[in-house]
Write a protein that holds these residues in place. Structure first.
Motif, short mmCIF file in Angstrom:
data_model
loop_
_atom_site.label_atom_id
_atom_site.label_comp_id
_atom_site.label_asym_id
_atom_site.label_seq_id
_atom_site.Cartn_x
_atom_site.Cartn_y
_atom_site.Cartn_z
N GLN A 1 0.90 -1.18 0.01
CA GLN A 1 0.01 -0.07 0.04
C GLN A 1 1.06 1.48 0.00
O GLN A 1 0.32 2.36 -0.61
CB GLN A 1 -0.99 0.10 1.20
CG GLN A 1 -2.10 1.24 1.22
CD GLN A 1 -2.72 1.11 -0.15
OE1 GLN A 1 -3.47 -0.06 -0.48
NE2 GLN A 1 -2.98 2.21 -0.58
N SER A 2 2.01 1.11 0.54
CA SER A 2 3.02 2.20 0.77
C SER A 2 3.21 2.88 -0.71
O SER A 2 3.45 3.97 -0.93
CB SER A 2 4.06 2.27 1.47
OG SER A 2 4.97 0.92 1.03
N ARG B 1 1.61 1.87 -3.48
CA ARG B 1 0.09 2.20 -4.26
C ARG B 1 -0.39 3.61 -3.85
O ARG B 1 -1.25 4.32 -4.41
CB ARG B 1 -0.82 1.20 -3.79
CG ARG B 1 -0.46 -0.06 -4.49
CD ARG B 1 -1.55 -1.15 -3.90
NE ARG B 1 -1.23 -2.39 -4.29
CZ ARG B 1 -1.93 -3.22 -4.90
NH1 ARG B 1 -3.09 -2.84 -5.50
NH2 ARG B 1 -1.52 -4.35 -5.04
N ASP B 2 0.20 4.14 -2.61
CA ASP B 2 -0.24 5.62 -2.12
C ASP B 2 0.21 6.64 -3.29
O ASP B 2 -0.37 7.81 -3.31
CB ASP B 2 0.16 5.91 -0.76
CG ASP B 2 -0.55 5.07 0.15
OD1 ASP B 2 -1.61 4.58 0.00
OD2 ASP B 2 -0.15 5.02 1.31
N TYR B 3 1.39 6.38 -3.90
CA TYR B 3 1.98 7.54 -4.83
C TYR B 3 2.05 6.98 -6.33
O TYR B 3 2.47 7.67 -7.06
CB TYR B 3 3.11 7.93 -4.30
CG TYR B 3 4.41 7.13 -4.30
CD1 TYR B 3 5.32 6.95 -5.33
CD2 TYR B 3 4.47 5.99 -3.06
CE1 TYR B 3 6.37 6.08 -5.19
CE2 TYR B 3 5.70 5.31 -3.03
CZ TYR B 3 6.47 5.03 -4.12
OH TYR B 3 7.54 4.30 -4.06
#
Length: 161
Positions: free
Chosen positions: A131-132, A134-136
């Protein structure tokens, strides 16, 4: 034809060449810029043919949306089953010689349809991206037509056009 799932996208094309010939082109990093359907791959930094799982090869890249424009990827072969399948994880060198991979990979599956035709399926999979990241970064970072373009380029390279 391409199929987009929640975590991957695939495209399939029949290539007028035996699987061994198609595989040889895919295992040659110097051919990857010619195959690439996005236009981001510029050149092979490591030009040695791919021969085993775990092998690292680097590619010179360019993307207008990348902070540096020009950059390099480090790719780690995770499947090499000649002439049936080849695939690699894409990552980068953190600058200290340590390679980091983001959880996405490319894979080509080859199925002979006779002595002079091969069905090639290209998969781009981002199911292991944390997710870290996918956040950017948006996945996939390109439209599905880019996989079809890659397969068409591969067919042209293999046929010598």
């Amino acid at each position: 034809m391409h199929i987009v799932d929640q975590e991957n996208v695939t495209a399939t094309l029949t290539v007028a060449a035996p699987a061994e010939k198609v595989f040889a082109v895919l295992a040659d990093p110097t051919a990857h810029a010619g195959i690439d359907g996005t236009g981001w791959v510029e050149e092979a930094v490591d030009q040695v043919p791919l021969t085993e799982a775990g092998q690292i090869f680097r590619m010179g890249m360019h993307h207008d949306g990348h902070p540096n424009g020009d950059y390099q990827t480090a790719n780690k072969v995770h499947v090499l089953d000649a002439p049936r399948a080849i695939g690699w994880f894409t990552g980068y060198d953190k600058g200290d010689g340590h390679l980091e991979f983001g959880g996405w990979f490319w894979r080509y599956d080859l199925a002979p349809l006779g002595p002079s035709e091969t069905e090639v399926t290209l998969t781009y999979d981002w199911s292991a991206v944390p997710q870290s990241i996918r956040d950017y970064l948006q996945f996939p970072p390109f439209g599905p037509e880019h996989l079809t373009n890659s397969l068409r380029h591969l067919a042209e390279l293999v046929s010598g056009r």
